[in-house]
Design an enzyme around this catalytic site. Sequence first.
Site, PDB file in Angstrom:
ATOM      1  N   CYS A 136       0.807  -1.332   0.058  1.00  0.00           N
ATOM      2  CA  CYS A 136      -0.069   0.044   0.199  1.00  0.00           C
ATOM      3  C   CYS A 136       1.024   1.258   0.070  1.00  0.00           C
ATOM      4  O   CYS A 136       1.259   1.737   1.066  1.00  0.00           O
ATOM      5  CB  CYS A 136      -0.945  -0.067   1.233  1.00  0.00           C
ATOM      6  SG  CYS A 136      -1.915   1.487   1.295  1.00  0.00           S
ATOM      7  N   CYS A 139      -0.394   4.291   2.259  1.00  0.00           N
ATOM      8  CA  CYS A 139      -0.396   4.116   3.591  1.00  0.00           C
ATOM      9  C   CYS A 139       1.352   4.054   3.828  1.00  0.00           C
ATOM     10  O   CYS A 139       1.498   4.759   4.834  1.00  0.00           O
ATOM     11  CB  CYS A 139      -0.311   2.642   4.316  1.00  0.00           C
ATOM     12  SG  CYS A 139      -2.275   1.938   3.125  1.00  0.00           S
ATOM     13  N   ASP A 140       2.127   3.701   3.178  1.00  0.00           N
ATOM     14  CA  ASP A 140       3.644   3.576   3.738  1.00  0.00           C
ATOM     15  C   ASP A 140       4.498   4.500   2.779  1.00  0.00           C
ATOM     16  O   ASP A 140       5.586   4.561   3.185  1.00  0.00           O
ATOM     17  CB  ASP A 140       4.092   2.268   3.415  1.00  0.00           C
ATOM     18  CG  ASP A 140       3.131   1.223   4.387  1.00  0.00           C
ATOM     19  OD1 ASP A 140       2.846   1.828   5.533  1.00  0.00           O
ATOM     20  OD2 ASP A 140       2.792   0.107   4.119  1.00  0.00           O
TER      21      ASP A 140
END
Length: 314
Positions: A136, A139-140
Amino acid sequence: MAETRKTKVLIIGSGPAGYTAGVYASRAMLDPILVQGIEPGGQLTTTTEVENWPGDTEVQGPDLMVRMEAHAKAMGCEIIGDIISSVDFSKRPFVCQSDSGTEYVADAIILATGARAKWLGLPSEEKFKGFGVSACATCDGFFYRGQEIVVIGGGNTAVEEALFLTNFASKVTLIHRRDELRAEAILQDRLHKNPKIEPLWFHQLEEVIGTENPNSVEGVKVRNVKTDEITEIPCKGVFVAIGHAPANELVADTLETHMGGYVVTKPDSTETSIPGVFAAGDLTDHKYRQAVTSAGMGCMAALEAERFLAADEG
Ligand code: FAD
Ligand code: NAP
Protein backbone atom coordinates in the site's frame (compact mmCIF):
# COMPACT_ATOMS: atom_id res chain seq x y z
CA MET A 1 -24.50 -12.05 27.05
CA ALA A 2 -24.07 -12.28 23.26
CA GLU A 3 -26.48 -9.97 21.44
CA THR A 4 -28.65 -11.13 18.53
CA ARG A 5 -29.54 -8.62 15.81
CA LYS A 6 -32.34 -9.53 13.40
CA THR A 7 -32.70 -7.88 10.02
CA LYS A 8 -34.35 -8.47 6.68
CA VAL A 9 -31.09 -7.78 4.83
CA LEU A 10 -27.57 -8.09 6.15
CA ILE A 11 -24.90 -6.47 3.98
CA ILE A 12 -21.38 -7.74 4.62
CA GLY A 13 -18.73 -5.27 3.45
CA SER A 14 -18.36 -1.49 3.19
CA GLY A 15 -16.79 -0.87 -0.23
CA PRO A 16 -18.69 0.66 -3.18
CA ALA A 17 -20.78 -2.54 -3.53
CA GLY A 18 -21.79 -2.67 0.14
CA TYR A 19 -22.64 1.02 0.53
CA THR A 20 -24.60 1.13 -2.73
CA ALA A 21 -26.55 -1.94 -1.61
CA GLY A 22 -27.14 -0.03 1.64
CA VAL A 23 -28.60 2.96 -0.21
CA TYR A 24 -30.94 0.84 -2.34
CA ALA A 25 -32.03 -1.57 0.42
CA SER A 26 -32.78 1.39 2.71
CA ARG A 27 -34.87 3.09 0.04
CA ALA A 28 -36.74 -0.20 -0.39
CA MET A 29 -37.66 0.11 3.33
CA LEU A 30 -35.82 -3.09 4.20
CA ASP A 31 -34.01 -1.53 7.23
CA PRO A 32 -30.70 -3.13 6.30
CA ILE A 33 -27.76 -3.63 8.60
CA LEU A 34 -24.30 -3.22 7.04
CA VAL A 35 -21.25 -4.71 8.77
CA GLN A 36 -18.10 -2.83 7.71
CA GLY A 37 -15.32 -5.35 8.29
CA ILE A 38 -11.67 -4.66 8.97
CA GLU A 39 -11.33 -2.06 6.21
CA PRO A 40 -14.22 0.44 6.46
CA GLY A 41 -14.65 1.93 2.98
CA GLY A 42 -12.80 -0.93 1.27
CA GLN A 43 -9.95 -0.80 -1.24
CA LEU A 44 -10.46 2.81 -2.35
CA THR A 45 -9.34 3.95 1.08
CA THR A 46 -5.85 2.73 0.11
CA THR A 47 -5.53 5.03 -2.89
CA THR A 48 -5.41 8.76 -3.57
CA GLU A 49 -6.97 10.26 -6.74
CA VAL A 50 -9.82 8.43 -8.37
CA GLU A 51 -10.46 9.82 -11.85
CA ASN A 52 -13.10 7.47 -13.19
CA TRP A 53 -15.93 7.80 -10.70
CA PRO A 54 -18.71 9.42 -12.77
CA GLY A 55 -19.56 12.91 -11.61
CA ASP A 56 -16.14 13.60 -10.09
CA THR A 57 -13.32 14.50 -12.47
CA GLU A 58 -11.06 13.79 -9.54
CA VAL A 59 -11.88 12.66 -6.03
CA GLN A 60 -9.72 11.24 -3.25
CA GLY A 61 -10.60 7.56 -2.67
CA PRO A 62 -10.99 7.90 1.12
CA ASP A 63 -13.22 11.01 0.69
CA LEU A 64 -15.44 9.21 -1.80
CA MET A 65 -15.91 6.34 0.63
CA VAL A 66 -16.76 8.68 3.53
CA ARG A 67 -19.42 10.23 1.27
CA MET A 68 -20.79 6.80 0.31
CA GLU A 69 -21.02 5.82 3.98
CA ALA A 70 -22.81 9.08 4.83
CA HIS A 71 -25.20 8.52 1.91
CA ALA A 72 -26.11 4.98 3.02
CA LYS A 73 -26.58 6.18 6.60
CA ALA A 74 -28.74 9.12 5.51
CA MET A 75 -31.03 6.72 3.63
CA GLY A 76 -31.51 4.71 6.85
CA CYS A 77 -28.91 1.97 6.63
CA GLU A 78 -27.55 0.92 10.02
CA ILE A 79 -23.76 0.73 9.76
CA ILE A 80 -21.88 -1.35 12.30
CA GLY A 81 -18.12 -1.59 12.87
CA ASP A 82 -17.79 -5.32 13.24
CA ILE A 83 -16.30 -8.28 11.35
CA ILE A 84 -18.31 -11.34 10.32
CA SER A 85 -16.35 -14.43 11.36
CA SER A 86 -18.63 -17.22 10.07
CA VAL A 87 -21.88 -17.73 8.19
CA ASP A 88 -24.49 -20.49 8.35
CA PHE A 89 -26.45 -20.61 5.11
CA SER A 90 -27.84 -24.14 5.72
CA LYS A 91 -31.30 -22.83 6.62
CA ARG A 92 -33.25 -19.58 6.66
CA PRO A 93 -33.11 -17.19 8.37
CA PHE A 94 -29.34 -17.15 7.82
CA VAL A 95 -27.13 -16.78 10.87
CA CYS A 96 -23.80 -14.94 10.91
CA GLN A 97 -21.41 -14.80 13.85
CA SER A 98 -19.09 -11.87 14.39
CA ASP A 99 -15.85 -10.98 16.12
CA SER A 100 -17.72 -8.81 18.63
CA GLY A 101 -19.85 -11.79 19.67
CA THR A 102 -23.00 -10.36 18.10
CA GLU A 103 -25.07 -12.86 16.12
CA TYR A 104 -26.72 -11.43 13.00
CA VAL A 105 -29.89 -13.20 11.83
CA ALA A 106 -31.06 -12.22 8.34
CA ASP A 107 -33.71 -13.23 5.79
CA ALA A 108 -31.37 -12.27 2.94
CA ILE A 109 -27.65 -11.63 2.74
CA ILE A 110 -25.64 -9.41 0.42
CA LEU A 111 -22.01 -10.45 0.31
CA ALA A 112 -19.73 -7.55 -0.66
CA THR A 113 -16.42 -8.54 0.91
CA GLY A 114 -14.38 -7.41 -2.11
CA ALA A 115 -10.78 -8.39 -2.70
CA ARG A 116 -7.40 -8.22 -1.01
CA ALA A 117 -3.84 -7.63 -2.22
CA LYS A 118 -1.94 -10.71 -3.41
CA TRP A 119 1.59 -11.46 -2.27
CA LEU A 120 4.35 -13.29 -4.09
CA GLY A 121 4.73 -15.86 -1.31
CA LEU A 122 8.51 -15.49 -0.87
CA PRO A 123 9.90 -16.16 2.63
CA SER A 124 11.97 -12.93 2.43
CA GLU A 125 8.82 -10.97 1.47
CA GLU A 126 7.12 -12.30 4.61
CA LYS A 127 10.18 -11.55 6.74
CA PHE A 128 10.32 -7.88 5.73
CA LYS A 129 6.55 -7.22 5.56
CA GLY A 130 6.00 -4.04 7.54
CA PHE A 131 9.77 -3.40 7.61
CA GLY A 132 10.26 -2.18 4.03
CA VAL A 133 7.89 -4.52 2.16
CA SER A 134 4.37 -3.15 1.63
CA ALA A 135 1.30 -3.53 -0.58
CA CYS A 136 0.00 0.00 0.00
CA ALA A 137 1.85 3.03 -1.30
CA THR A 138 -0.65 5.50 0.14
CA CYS A 139 -0.20 3.96 3.58
CA ASP A 140 3.60 3.65 3.58
CA GLY A 141 5.03 5.85 0.80
CA PHE A 142 5.75 8.71 3.19
CA PHE A 143 8.47 6.65 4.92
CA TYR A 144 10.63 6.63 1.78
CA ARG A 145 11.45 10.31 1.29
CA GLY A 146 14.62 10.62 -0.78
CA GLN A 147 15.07 6.83 -0.98
CA GLU A 148 15.19 4.38 -3.88
CA ILE A 149 12.31 1.92 -4.05
CA VAL A 150 10.99 -0.82 -6.31
CA VAL A 151 7.42 -1.67 -7.33
CA ILE A 152 6.50 -5.15 -8.58
CA GLY A 153 3.68 -5.60 -11.13
CA GLY A 154 2.36 -4.27 -14.41
CA GLY A 155 -1.34 -3.49 -13.82
CA ASN A 156 -3.17 -0.28 -12.89
CA THR A 157 -2.28 -0.68 -9.23
CA ALA A 158 1.47 -1.08 -9.88
CA VAL A 159 1.62 1.91 -12.21
CA GLU A 160 -0.47 4.11 -9.91
CA GLU A 161 1.66 3.10 -6.93
CA ALA A 162 4.87 3.85 -8.86
CA LEU A 163 3.57 7.28 -9.90
CA PHE A 164 2.40 8.10 -6.39
CA LEU A 165 5.70 7.00 -4.87
CA THR A 166 7.64 9.50 -7.00
CA ASN A 167 6.22 12.14 -4.62
CA PHE A 168 8.61 10.79 -2.01
CA ALA A 169 11.28 8.57 -3.56
CA SER A 170 14.41 9.66 -5.42
CA LYS A 171 13.96 6.77 -7.88
CA VAL A 172 11.29 4.11 -8.51
CA THR A 173 12.13 0.94 -10.44
CA LEU A 174 9.03 -0.77 -11.81
CA ILE A 175 9.83 -4.46 -12.10
CA HIS A 176 7.57 -6.39 -14.46
CA ARG A 177 7.78 -9.97 -15.71
CA ARG A 178 6.90 -8.98 -19.29
CA ASP A 179 7.58 -5.91 -21.44
CA GLU A 180 3.92 -4.98 -21.77
CA LEU A 181 1.81 -3.36 -19.10
CA ARG A 182 -1.79 -4.21 -18.31
CA ALA A 183 -2.37 -0.69 -16.98
CA GLU A 184 -4.68 1.58 -18.95
CA ALA A 185 -3.15 3.85 -21.59
CA ILE A 186 -3.41 7.12 -19.67
CA LEU A 187 -1.44 5.65 -16.77
CA GLN A 188 1.18 4.14 -19.07
CA ASP A 189 1.64 7.54 -20.68
CA ARG A 190 2.19 9.19 -17.29
CA LEU A 191 4.62 6.46 -16.29
CA HIS A 192 6.77 6.84 -19.39
CA LYS A 193 6.86 10.62 -19.00
CA ASN A 194 7.98 10.46 -15.36
CA PRO A 195 11.76 10.88 -15.15
CA LYS A 196 11.92 9.27 -11.69
CA ILE A 197 10.51 5.92 -12.90
CA GLU A 198 12.65 3.32 -14.62
CA PRO A 199 10.88 0.18 -15.87
CA LEU A 200 12.79 -3.10 -15.65
CA TRP A 201 11.20 -5.51 -18.11
CA PHE A 202 11.29 -9.33 -18.06
CA HIS A 203 12.32 -9.54 -14.42
CA GLN A 204 10.89 -11.30 -11.37
CA LEU A 205 11.60 -10.62 -7.72
CA GLU A 206 13.62 -13.50 -6.29
CA GLU A 207 14.52 -12.27 -2.83
CA VAL A 208 14.31 -9.24 -0.61
CA ILE A 209 17.62 -8.64 1.10
CA GLY A 210 18.31 -6.64 4.22
CA THR A 211 19.57 -6.48 7.75
CA GLU A 212 18.10 -7.91 10.96
CA ASN A 213 17.45 -6.51 14.44
CA PRO A 214 15.81 -4.30 13.46
CA ASN A 215 14.71 -5.70 10.10
CA SER A 216 15.46 -3.25 7.31
CA VAL A 217 15.43 -3.65 3.51
CA GLU A 218 18.69 -2.96 1.67
CA GLY A 219 17.82 -4.25 -1.79
CA VAL A 220 16.29 -6.95 -3.97
CA LYS A 221 17.61 -9.80 -6.05
CA VAL A 222 15.80 -10.02 -9.38
CA ARG A 223 15.91 -12.72 -12.03
CA ASN A 224 15.84 -12.08 -15.76
CA VAL A 225 13.08 -14.45 -16.89
CA LYS A 226 14.73 -14.91 -20.29
CA THR A 227 18.34 -15.55 -19.21
CA ASP A 228 17.90 -16.53 -15.51
CA GLU A 229 20.62 -14.02 -14.67
CA ILE A 230 20.34 -12.65 -11.12
CA THR A 231 20.98 -8.95 -10.47
CA GLU A 232 20.87 -6.94 -7.24
CA ILE A 233 19.11 -3.60 -7.04
CA PRO A 234 19.72 -1.45 -3.97
CA CYS A 235 16.49 -0.05 -2.47
CA LYS A 236 14.92 0.77 0.88
CA GLY A 237 11.34 -0.15 0.02
CA VAL A 238 9.55 -2.89 -1.96
CA PHE A 239 5.94 -2.36 -3.02
CA VAL A 240 4.20 -5.52 -4.17
CA ALA A 241 1.34 -4.65 -6.55
CA ILE A 242 0.58 -7.90 -8.36
CA GLY A 243 -3.19 -7.84 -8.18
CA HIS A 244 -5.96 -8.81 -5.88
CA ALA A 245 -7.74 -12.03 -4.91
CA PRO A 246 -11.40 -12.27 -3.87
CA ALA A 247 -12.00 -12.15 -0.11
CA ASN A 248 -14.06 -15.35 -0.13
CA GLU A 249 -12.98 -17.05 3.09
CA LEU A 250 -16.46 -16.78 4.67
CA VAL A 251 -18.11 -18.64 1.82
CA ALA A 252 -15.43 -20.62 -0.06
CA ASP A 253 -16.76 -23.93 1.35
CA THR A 254 -20.45 -23.06 0.93
CA LEU A 255 -20.85 -21.24 -2.36
CA GLU A 256 -19.75 -22.17 -5.83
CA THR A 257 -16.60 -20.29 -6.88
CA HIS A 258 -14.54 -20.15 -10.09
CA MET A 259 -11.57 -18.41 -11.79
CA GLY A 260 -9.42 -18.44 -8.65
CA GLY A 261 -12.10 -18.11 -6.00
CA TYR A 262 -14.60 -15.57 -7.35
CA VAL A 263 -18.15 -16.34 -6.18
CA VAL A 264 -20.30 -17.56 -9.07
CA THR A 265 -23.49 -15.63 -9.71
CA LYS A 266 -26.25 -16.40 -12.19
CA PRO A 267 -25.98 -14.64 -15.57
CA ASP A 268 -27.07 -10.97 -15.38
CA SER A 269 -27.76 -11.37 -11.69
CA THR A 270 -26.15 -11.31 -8.24
CA GLU A 271 -27.93 -14.51 -7.13
CA THR A 272 -25.52 -17.12 -5.82
CA SER A 273 -26.06 -20.88 -5.64
CA ILE A 274 -28.08 -20.37 -2.40
CA PRO A 275 -31.46 -18.60 -2.77
CA GLY A 276 -31.49 -15.47 -0.63
CA VAL A 277 -27.72 -15.03 -0.71
CA PHE A 278 -26.50 -12.40 -3.18
CA ALA A 279 -22.93 -11.44 -4.07
CA ALA A 280 -21.72 -8.13 -5.50
CA GLY A 281 -18.51 -6.34 -6.39
CA ASP A 282 -14.95 -7.64 -6.57
CA LEU A 283 -15.90 -10.79 -4.66
CA THR A 284 -17.69 -12.02 -7.76
CA ASP A 285 -16.10 -9.98 -10.57
CA HIS A 286 -12.96 -11.42 -12.15
CA LYS A 287 -13.31 -9.19 -15.18
CA TYR A 288 -13.84 -5.49 -14.49
CA ARG A 289 -13.02 -4.92 -10.78
CA GLN A 290 -13.85 -1.22 -10.76
CA ALA A 291 -15.54 0.96 -8.18
CA VAL A 292 -18.37 1.82 -10.55
CA THR A 293 -19.06 -1.78 -11.55
CA SER A 294 -18.98 -2.82 -7.90
CA ALA A 295 -21.47 -0.09 -7.05
CA GLY A 296 -23.67 -1.25 -9.95
CA MET A 297 -23.65 -4.79 -8.63
CA GLY A 298 -24.46 -3.52 -5.13
CA CYS A 299 -27.55 -1.87 -6.61
CA MET A 300 -28.51 -5.09 -8.43
CA ALA A 301 -28.07 -7.15 -5.25
CA ALA A 302 -30.34 -4.88 -3.21
CA LEU A 303 -33.04 -4.87 -5.91
CA GLU A 304 -32.83 -8.66 -6.19
CA ALA A 305 -32.95 -9.09 -2.39
CA GLU A 306 -36.06 -6.88 -2.31
CA ARG A 307 -37.76 -9.02 -4.98
CA PHE A 308 -36.71 -12.24 -3.25
CA LEU A 309 -38.18 -11.10 0.08
CA ALA A 310 -41.37 -9.83 -1.56
CA ALA A 311 -41.88 -13.21 -3.30
CA ASP A 312 -41.23 -14.92 0.01
CA GLU A 313 -43.94 -12.93 1.76
CA GLY A 314 -46.44 -13.17 -1.10
P1 FAD B 1 -13.89 -3.58 -1.49
O1 FAD B 1 -13.66 -2.17 -1.83
O2 FAD B 1 -12.76 -4.55 -1.62
O3 FAD B 1 -14.45 -3.64 0.00
C1 FAD B 1 -14.63 -4.87 0.64
C2 FAD B 1 -15.26 -4.61 1.99
O4 FAD B 1 -15.60 -5.86 2.60
C3 FAD B 1 -14.34 -3.89 2.97
O5 FAD B 1 -15.06 -2.85 3.58
C4 FAD B 1 -14.00 -4.96 4.01
O6 FAD B 1 -13.79 -4.43 5.31
C5 FAD B 1 -15.27 -5.80 3.97
N1 FAD B 1 -15.13 -7.15 4.47
C6 FAD B 1 -14.26 -8.12 4.06
N2 FAD B 1 -14.40 -9.23 4.82
C7 FAD B 1 -15.36 -8.95 5.73
C8 FAD B 1 -15.93 -9.67 6.82
N3 FAD B 1 -15.54 -10.90 7.13
N4 FAD B 1 -16.90 -9.07 7.57
C9 FAD B 1 -17.32 -7.82 7.26
N5 FAD B 1 -16.82 -7.10 6.24
C10 FAD B 1 -15.84 -7.65 5.51
N6 FAD B 1 -11.33 1.27 -9.09
C11 FAD B 1 -11.75 2.31 -9.82
O7 FAD B 1 -12.84 2.24 -10.38
N7 FAD B 1 -11.03 3.44 -9.91
C12 FAD B 1 -9.84 3.62 -9.30
O8 FAD B 1 -9.18 4.65 -9.44
C13 FAD B 1 -9.35 2.53 -8.51
N8 FAD B 1 -8.19 2.64 -7.86
C14 FAD B 1 -7.74 1.61 -7.09
C15 FAD B 1 -6.54 1.76 -6.42
C16 FAD B 1 -6.07 0.74 -5.63
C17 FAD B 1 -4.75 0.90 -4.90
C18 FAD B 1 -6.83 -0.46 -5.50
C19 FAD B 1 -6.33 -1.56 -4.61
C20 FAD B 1 -8.03 -0.61 -6.19
C21 FAD B 1 -8.50 0.41 -7.00
N9 FAD B 1 -9.68 0.30 -7.70
C22 FAD B 1 -10.14 1.36 -8.43
C23 FAD B 1 -10.52 -0.90 -7.64
C24 FAD B 1 -11.69 -0.66 -6.62
O9 FAD B 1 -11.13 -0.19 -5.40
C25 FAD B 1 -12.47 -1.94 -6.39
O10 FAD B 1 -12.96 -2.42 -7.62
C26 FAD B 1 -13.65 -1.71 -5.45
O11 FAD B 1 -13.23 -1.11 -4.24
C27 FAD B 1 -14.37 -3.00 -5.12
O12 FAD B 1 -15.43 -2.70 -4.29
P2 FAD B 1 -16.15 -3.78 -3.37
O13 FAD B 1 -17.26 -3.07 -2.71
O14 FAD B 1 -16.45 -5.00 -4.14
O15 FAD B 1 -15.07 -4.24 -2.30
P1 NAP C 1 -4.06 -6.82 -12.30
O1 NAP C 1 -4.71 -5.94 -13.31
O2 NAP C 1 -4.52 -8.21 -12.14
O3 NAP C 1 -2.48 -6.80 -12.61
C1 NAP C 1 -1.59 -7.56 -11.85
C2 NAP C 1 -0.19 -7.35 -12.41
O4 NAP C 1 0.74 -8.06 -11.59
C3 NAP C 1 -0.04 -7.89 -13.84
O5 NAP C 1 0.77 -7.01 -14.58
C4 NAP C 1 0.64 -9.23 -13.62
O6 NAP C 1 1.53 -9.57 -14.65
C5 NAP C 1 1.47 -9.00 -12.38
N1 NAP C 1 1.61 -10.24 -11.61
C6 NAP C 1 0.62 -11.05 -11.17
N2 NAP C 1 1.14 -12.09 -10.48
C7 NAP C 1 2.49 -11.91 -10.50
C8 NAP C 1 3.58 -12.65 -9.97
N3 NAP C 1 3.37 -13.77 -9.25
N4 NAP C 1 4.82 -12.19 -10.18
C9 NAP C 1 5.04 -11.04 -10.89
N5 NAP C 1 4.04 -10.29 -11.41
C10 NAP C 1 2.78 -10.73 -11.22
O7 NAP C 1 -4.19 -6.18 -10.81
P2 NAP C 1 -4.29 -4.68 -10.30
O8 NAP C 1 -3.35 -3.80 -11.02
O9 NAP C 1 -4.21 -4.74 -8.81
O10 NAP C 1 -5.76 -4.26 -10.69
C11 NAP C 1 -6.87 -5.01 -10.16
C12 NAP C 1 -8.17 -4.38 -10.62
O11 NAP C 1 -8.37 -3.12 -9.98
C13 NAP C 1 -8.17 -4.14 -12.13
O12 NAP C 1 -9.43 -4.43 -12.65
C14 NAP C 1 -7.87 -2.68 -12.23
O13 NAP C 1 -8.42 -2.09 -13.40
C15 NAP C 1 -8.55 -2.12 -10.97
N6 NAP C 1 -7.87 -0.88 -10.63
C16 NAP C 1 -8.27 0.24 -11.31
C17 NAP C 1 -7.61 1.41 -11.13
C18 NAP C 1 -8.05 2.60 -11.91
O14 NAP C 1 -9.10 2.56 -12.51
N7 NAP C 1 -7.33 3.70 -11.93
C19 NAP C 1 -6.51 1.46 -10.27
C20 NAP C 1 -6.11 0.30 -9.62
C21 NAP C 1 -6.79 -0.87 -9.84
P3 NAP C 1 1.00 -9.99 -16.12
O15 NAP C 1 0.56 -8.70 -16.75
O16 NAP C 1 2.19 -10.58 -16.74
O17 NAP C 1 -0.11 -10.95 -15.89
